[in-house]
Design an enzyme around this catalytic site. Structure first.
Site, mmCIF file in Angstrom:
data_model
loop_
_atom_site.group_PDB
_atom_site.id
_atom_site.type_symbol
_atom_site.label_atom_id
_atom_site.label_comp_id
_atom_site.label_asym_id
_atom_site.label_seq_id
_atom_site.Cartn_x
_atom_site.Cartn_y
_atom_site.Cartn_z
ATOM 1 N N CYS A 170 -4.429 2.309 -3.823
ATOM 2 C CA CYS A 170 -3.248 2.803 -3.234
ATOM 3 C C CYS A 170 -2.013 1.921 -3.585
ATOM 4 O O CYS A 170 -1.228 1.543 -2.656
ATOM 5 C CB CYS A 170 -3.539 3.263 -1.768
ATOM 6 S SG CYS A 170 -4.466 4.631 -1.551
ATOM 7 N N LYS B 66 -10.340 -0.392 10.482
ATOM 8 C CA LYS B 66 -10.449 -1.747 9.633
ATOM 9 C C LYS B 66 -10.750 -3.197 10.577
ATOM 10 O O LYS B 66 -11.144 -4.144 10.287
ATOM 11 C CB LYS B 66 -9.179 -2.045 8.991
ATOM 12 C CG LYS B 66 -8.932 -1.092 7.992
ATOM 13 C CD LYS B 66 -7.558 -1.226 6.916
ATOM 14 C CE LYS B 66 -7.144 -0.226 6.129
ATOM 15 N NZ LYS B 66 -7.945 0.104 5.123
ATOM 16 N N ASP C 77 3.315 -4.039 8.265
ATOM 17 C CA ASP C 77 1.842 -3.150 8.068
ATOM 18 C C ASP C 77 0.939 -4.462 8.198
ATOM 19 O O ASP C 77 0.787 -5.180 7.418
ATOM 20 C CB ASP C 77 1.909 -2.690 6.620
ATOM 21 C CG ASP C 77 0.628 -2.272 6.268
ATOM 22 O OD1 ASP C 77 -0.284 -2.303 7.171
ATOM 23 O OD2 ASP C 77 0.308 -1.655 5.245
ATOM 24 N N HIS D 207 1.020 -1.051 0.098
ATOM 25 C CA HIS D 207 -0.015 -0.115 0.004
ATOM 26 C C HIS D 207 0.981 1.199 -0.202
ATOM 27 O O HIS D 207 1.889 1.216 0.655
ATOM 28 C CB HIS D 207 -0.885 0.136 1.405
ATOM 29 C CG HIS D 207 -1.744 0.906 1.150
ATOM 30 N ND1 HIS D 207 -1.569 2.423 1.523
ATOM 31 C CD2 HIS D 207 -3.126 1.036 1.159
ATOM 32 C CE1 HIS D 207 -2.782 2.788 1.571
ATOM 33 N NE2 HIS D 207 -3.851 2.300 1.256
ATOM 34 N N GLN E 289 -4.437 -5.218 7.217
ATOM 35 C CA GLN E 289 -5.125 -5.933 6.496
ATOM 36 C C GLN E 289 -5.175 -7.435 7.065
ATOM 37 O O GLN E 289 -5.782 -8.456 6.883
ATOM 38 C CB GLN E 289 -4.817 -6.128 4.980
ATOM 39 C CG GLN E 289 -5.118 -4.967 4.073
ATOM 40 C CD GLN E 289 -6.581 -4.529 4.031
ATOM 41 O OE1 GLN E 289 -7.273 -5.287 4.314
ATOM 42 N NE2 GLN E 289 -6.687 -3.355 3.856
#
Length: 418
Positions: free
Chosen positions: A371, A230, A204, A127, A207
């Site tokens: 993104c 999220k 990261d 991303h 997700q």
């Protein structure tokens, strides 16, 4: 066997319960919020509304205590514990979102270890929030940004890891789950290679935390970031975890109230971690509600049920898409490799048109570059755009059926019924 026709969760989400006319398939962008999260944010303002850390009166003390409890909860959630299993709550820093958390590492930590001639390694799937900060950090240091490339199915090989991570590598930054292809990257292997070369690992987890258990020690992470919104929480709350000695050695990115120890006319000293990185008034109500969101996710539902239900939904979705010969799925052919995300294109039709026509039927998907422009460029995706349907455990078979029916309608709009 998961019965995706039944849905024990949708009633817990006020927007979904009150809007049976929509099929919400954009949870990778932001999740819906259960009632308990909305109640928690309201409760903060009605029962303990005060600025945490700044008062000795009971309301402020209560607010401070609740913020501390959420830090501890998050530390347990992501395995940030000592050898005795005690949560390392002080290593949890609250930010506005994953992007800010990653920028904090790139702007405050990277300059302490990154020099001219060094390399930062990321994947081409990142991303932009885990790409642009490293572009900037490398430019400032005179370092090089290098990329790990997956195969056509989205998987990074052991050979690629060995070829790209070496003695010049100082930082490796990787998303645990791709927001476009849905694949889970081999973070453990990447971290092992990075540490063998004296490099640091930034994960990261935006997700992954909403879909699966995450353990920073098992991953081999030195830093890990994710967003509350999220994972069923409010907008505007991000989390950064880092190894304490690394956080302690970093300068703050923002300065001002609450992040100081002392201030004179010409100088200042910083508060300890985590306050050092939390300048100004925090969104205390949002942090409190994030705690309620994570409790709902992990205890009311549980990661096992989340994974089973989402896997069944993705399997059904991809099976139905396979019946439409004008749909091209991006990423792995196996449904089990898509963690909540299926990106695709309708052959010859721009994704923006697809999403707009689906919206007329109340089907909510994402369309664009997500993104992740370098990934779509590398994949040679037409128009540098694709459609993305992302499921959550609160979806059901009817949501998928409405998407499939909508895609057939999209095709008919452009090509007729023949």
């Amino acid at each position: 066997m998961v019965d995706i026709e039944k849905n024990p969760y949708k009633a817990d989400f006020p927007l979904l319960a009150s809007r049976p006319d929509i099929a919400f398939l954009d949870s990778a962008a932001t999740a819906q919020r259960p009632a308990c999260v909305l109640d928690a944010e309201r409760d903060f303002y009605t029962k303990m509304n005060a600025n945490p850390l700044r008062g000795l009166y009971s309301l402020s003390v209560a607010a401070t205590s609740e913020i501390g409890a959420v830090r501890e909860q998050i530390a347990r959630l992501i395995g940030a514990v000592d050898d005795a299993g005690k949560p390392l709550a002080d290593d949890i820093v609250f930010t506005r979102n994953t992007s800010e958390s990653l920028n904090l590492v790139a702007k405050s930590f990277a300059p302490t270890v990154l020099h001219a001639g060094d390399e930062v390694v990321i994947t081409v799937m990142e991303h932009h929030s885990n790409l642009i900060p490293w572009q900037q950090a490398c430019r400032a240091a005179g370092a090089k940004l290098a990329y790990l490339y997956p195969d056509e199915q989205g998987f990074i090989s052991d050979e690629e890891i060995a070829a790209k991570i070496g003695p010049s590598t100082r930082i490796v930054a990787v998303g645990e789950v791709s927001n476009v292809m849905g694949v889970r990257n081999p973070v453990e292997k990447i971290a092992e290679a990075a540490h063998a070369n004296g490099a640091y690992v930034v994960v990261d987890a935006a997700q992954s935390v909403p879909h699966m258990a995450v353990d920073v020690r098992a991953l081999g992470a030195d830093f890990l970031a994710f967003s509350g919104h999220k994972a069923l929480g409010p907008l505007g709350i991000g989390v950064l975890w880092g190894r304490h000695e690394l956080l302690a050695g970093m300068p703050p990115m923002l300065t001002g109230g609450e992040m100081i120890n002392s201030v004179s006319e010409q100088d200042a000293t910083w508060a300890p971690v985590p306050e050092k990185f939390e300048a100004g008034t925090q969104d205390a109500a949002g942090i409190y509600a994030t705690g309620a969101a994570l409790t709902y996710l992990t205890q009311t539902v549980g990661y096992d049920d989340v994974a089973a239900r989402e896997a069944a939904l993705v399997s059904y979705l991809m099976g139905q898409m396979a019946e439409l010969d004008y749909i091209d799925v991006i990423g792995p052919a196996e449904a089990s490799a898509h963690h909540g995300v299926v990106s695709f294109n309708v052959r010859g039709i721009h994704p923006h048109d697809v999403a707009s026509i689906l919206d007329m039927s109340g089907v909510c998907i994402r369309a664009g570059h997500h993104c992740a422009q370098p990934l779509l460029t590398w994949l040679s995706v037409e128009n540098l755009a694709c459609c993305r349907a992302s499921v959550a455990f609160y979806n059901d078979k009817s949501d998928i059926d409405r998407l499939i029916d909508g895609l057939a309608q999209v095709w008919q709009v452009f090509h007729g019924r023949d």
